[in-house]
Structures are given as structure tokens and as C-alpha cells.
Write an enzyme that holds these catalytic residues in place. Structure first.
Site, PDB file in Angstrom:
ATOM      1  N   LYS A 167      -6.967   1.269  -3.634  1.00 42.15           N
ATOM      2  CA  LYS A 167      -6.608   0.676  -2.340  1.00 42.15           C
ATOM      3  C   LYS A 167      -6.633   1.725  -1.227  1.00 42.15           C
ATOM      4  CE  LYS A 167      -4.584  -1.875   0.874  1.00 42.15           C
ATOM      5  NZ  LYS A 167      -5.355  -2.815   1.693  1.00 42.15           N
ATOM      6  N   THR A 210       0.864  -1.181   0.000  1.00 40.12           N
ATOM      7  CA  THR A 210       0.000   0.000   0.000  1.00 40.12           C
ATOM      8  C   THR A 210       0.897   1.226   0.000  1.00 40.12           C
ATOM      9  OG1 THR A 210      -1.694  -1.213   1.213  1.00 40.12           O
ATOM     10  CG2 THR A 210      -1.896   1.177   1.165  1.00 40.12           C
ATOM     11  N   LYS A 241      -0.593   6.273   8.097  1.00 38.03           N
ATOM     12  CA  LYS A 241       0.133   6.449   6.843  1.00 38.03           C
ATOM     13  C   LYS A 241      -0.806   6.393   5.643  1.00 38.03           C
ATOM     14  CE  LYS A 241       1.613   2.940   4.878  1.00 38.03           C
ATOM     15  NZ  LYS A 241       1.176   1.983   3.821  1.00 38.03           N
TER      16      LYS A 241
END
Length: 297
Positions: A170, A94, A239
Site C-alpha cells: 500500500k 495506511t 505521512k
């Protein structure tokens, strides 16, 4: 097929193991070499460095963040330097949209192929080959990868010929999961303070209005206050929300809820909860509501 796999954390372990079990010749590498031991017992080969995992047709990376992917890809003996022309780097990490664009450009310049294939699913789904793969890349790149995606997941969604689009999808999904965690945590705290049993309340929600897996999984963790061991750490959740906000800024799309979530995650991390599962966001709501951690409600 000869496959390299770099990154043997919570997700990478299960993904690499399933590739080995499917009969592929898999060479694994992790910065902490002891994480490769179980896979070697299954039949994988351990590489001593990144280049050693880049000798086959395909190399997967499943790493924590942009910094880790950059380190293994662009280093002196990294993937770009070691991968053969025509071989493929599949990034399942990711990562930011911007880094995915850089990866595509760097591999094209080196005569290599690149595809983005991040996944939805927690570590238990990775181990059970029940991930959902979000794939993007040129058709001729993705076609030979389809059997590999079938090994690690239950369904593959091809969203674009531009690899970075998969990373955007995503990130948007993880933003939505974080939104669910925050809202369910607030709702549970509300009824719990009135004396309603936390687990019963989640059972009601997930049996009626919200029967989706994300509500079932995270509702259960929130009700039980089960934040360790982390399936997905709060620091990584922060994040991902930050990367979603960066992509939104580039596209000029306001995400006010994401801005709130960033601050909530920052509060949790600053209080020492970065290692906890990201469902521990709900602990902030419990704290603010004056609910003790041992509250039976």
C-alpha cells in the site's frame, strides 16, 4: 456476521455503509459521534466507545495514521483488551510496516486474529464498493474475511501470509501516486505556460499514452485546480511518503524520488496547504512557474 467498524472518515463511511447494506450487523464507532448518524439511519448500531465496537466476530479499523490506530488498539479499553479470543482485527488503515508488525504480535499474544487489508481507491470508490483490497495474513484468517472484502471492493489481492507486507504494498502504491501527481503537475505547468489549454492537454495524455485511472483522476484535478474538498489530504500524503521512506531505510532500498516528494509535501503543508487534496502539489509547480491561479491556460 457481527462486525465492528472504527473510523468513519472519508473512506470508512462508504466501507461501513456497504457492509450494512449487505445485511451484516454492524456496530460503528467514531471519536466524533455525529459521523455515525447516517450509518445508524441505514441500520448500523452506534457504540459509545471502542470496546463497544469489539463485541462481534470482526472489527475493522480505518483511521488516519499510526497514532490513531495505536490509540484505539492498545488503550486500556482498546481493541486488544476488548476483542474476544479468536475474533479478528482487520486493519484497513495506511500505517507503517513497523506498527503492523506490532499489531500482529499483540493480537497473537492475546489469542486473537489479525489481518492487514489496506485499500486503493478514493472516497467515491469506497462509496461505490469499487475499492481494491490488498490483503495479507494467515490463510485461515483471510478465508472467512473474503466475503467481506467482496462487499467493500471490486477485487482482492492476497499478497502474503505476513500482514505487514500488505502495508508495504500500500505504501509503495501511494508513493507511486504521489510521483504521478508531481510529474503530471510539472508537465501541465510546462505546456500551460506556453498557452496550451490545461484540460485539453490532460485529455490528450489520458486518451493516448496514460489512460490509467490514476492519470485520469489526478490529471483532471490538476487541470481544474480542484483541491477542495480533499479526497485525500496533503498532510496524509506526506505521512505516507515518510512511511515509505522508513520502510525503504529498513530494507536498504534507496528511494530518491520519495525524498524529493517528502520535501514537496512539506513545502505545501508549511504554506498552509495540508488540508488540501494531495493533488495540490501541482499548485507548487504553478507558483514556481509564475502561473496565476486564475490563468485561463
Amino acid at each position: 456476521m457481527d462486525i465492528g467498524f472504527i473510523g468513519l472518515g472519508n473512506m470508512g463511511q462508504g466501507m461501513a455503509a456497504n457492509l450494512v447494506k449487505a445485511g451484516h450487523r454492524v456496530t460503528v464507532y467514531n471519536r466524533s459521534p455525529e459521523k455515525a448518524e447516517g450509518l445508524v439511519e441505514l441500520g448500523a448500531t452506534a457504540a459509545s466507545n471502542v470496546a463497544g465496537a469489539c463485541t462481534g466476530d470482526v472489527v475493522f479499523t480505518m483511521l488516519a495514521d499510526d497514532q490513531a490506530v495505536e490509540a484505539v488498539t492498545f488503550g486500556e479499553h482498546g481493541i486488544v483488551a476488548a476483542l474476544a479470543p479468536g475474533a479478528t482485527h482487520v486493519s484497513s488503515s495506511t500505517i507503517s510496516v513497523a506498527l503492523s508488525e506490532r499489531l500482529a504480535a499483540a493480537h497473537a499474544e492475546a489469542g486473537q486474529r489479525y489481518a492487514a487489508a489496506p485499500v486503493f481507491g478514493r472516497p467515491e470508490a469506497a462509496a461505490a464498493a469499487k475499492l481494491f483490497v490488498i490483503a495479507a495474513g494467515e490463510a485461515q484468517v483471510l478465508q472467512p474475511l473474503a466475503p467481506l472484502f467482496d462487499v467493500i471492493g471490486q477485487r482482492t489481492f492476497v499478497v502474503s501470509e505476513q500482514p505487514h507486507t500488505a502495508n508495504l504494498v500500500k505504501l509503495s502504491g501511494n508513493f507511486l501516486i504521489a510521483s504521478v501527481i508531481e510529474s503530471v503537475g510539472e508537465a501541465v505547468a510546462l505546456v500551460a505556460k506556453a498557452g496550451v489549454d490545461r484540460q485539453q492537454y490532460v485529455d490528450i495524455l489520458t486518451s493516448t499514452l496514460f489512460a490509467a485511472p490514476v492519470y485520469q483522476t489526478y490529471g483532471g484535478l490538476i487541470a481544474r485546480r480542484e483541491f477542495e474538498p480533499a479526497g485525500f489530504a496533503a498532510r496524509l500524503g506526506m505521512k505516507d511518503v515518510r512511511l515509505a521512506l522508513a520502510a525503504a531505510e529498513q530494507l536498504e532500498v534507496p528511494l530518491p524520488v520519495a525524498s524529493l516528494l517528502r520535501d514537496r509535501f512539506l513545502t505545501l503543508v508549511a504554506a498552509g496547504g495540508g488540508h488540501l487534496d494531495w493533488s495540490a502539489l501541482s499548485a507548487l509547480t504553478d507558483r514556481d512557474a509564475g502561473l496565476a491561479s486564475d490563468d485561463s491556460a
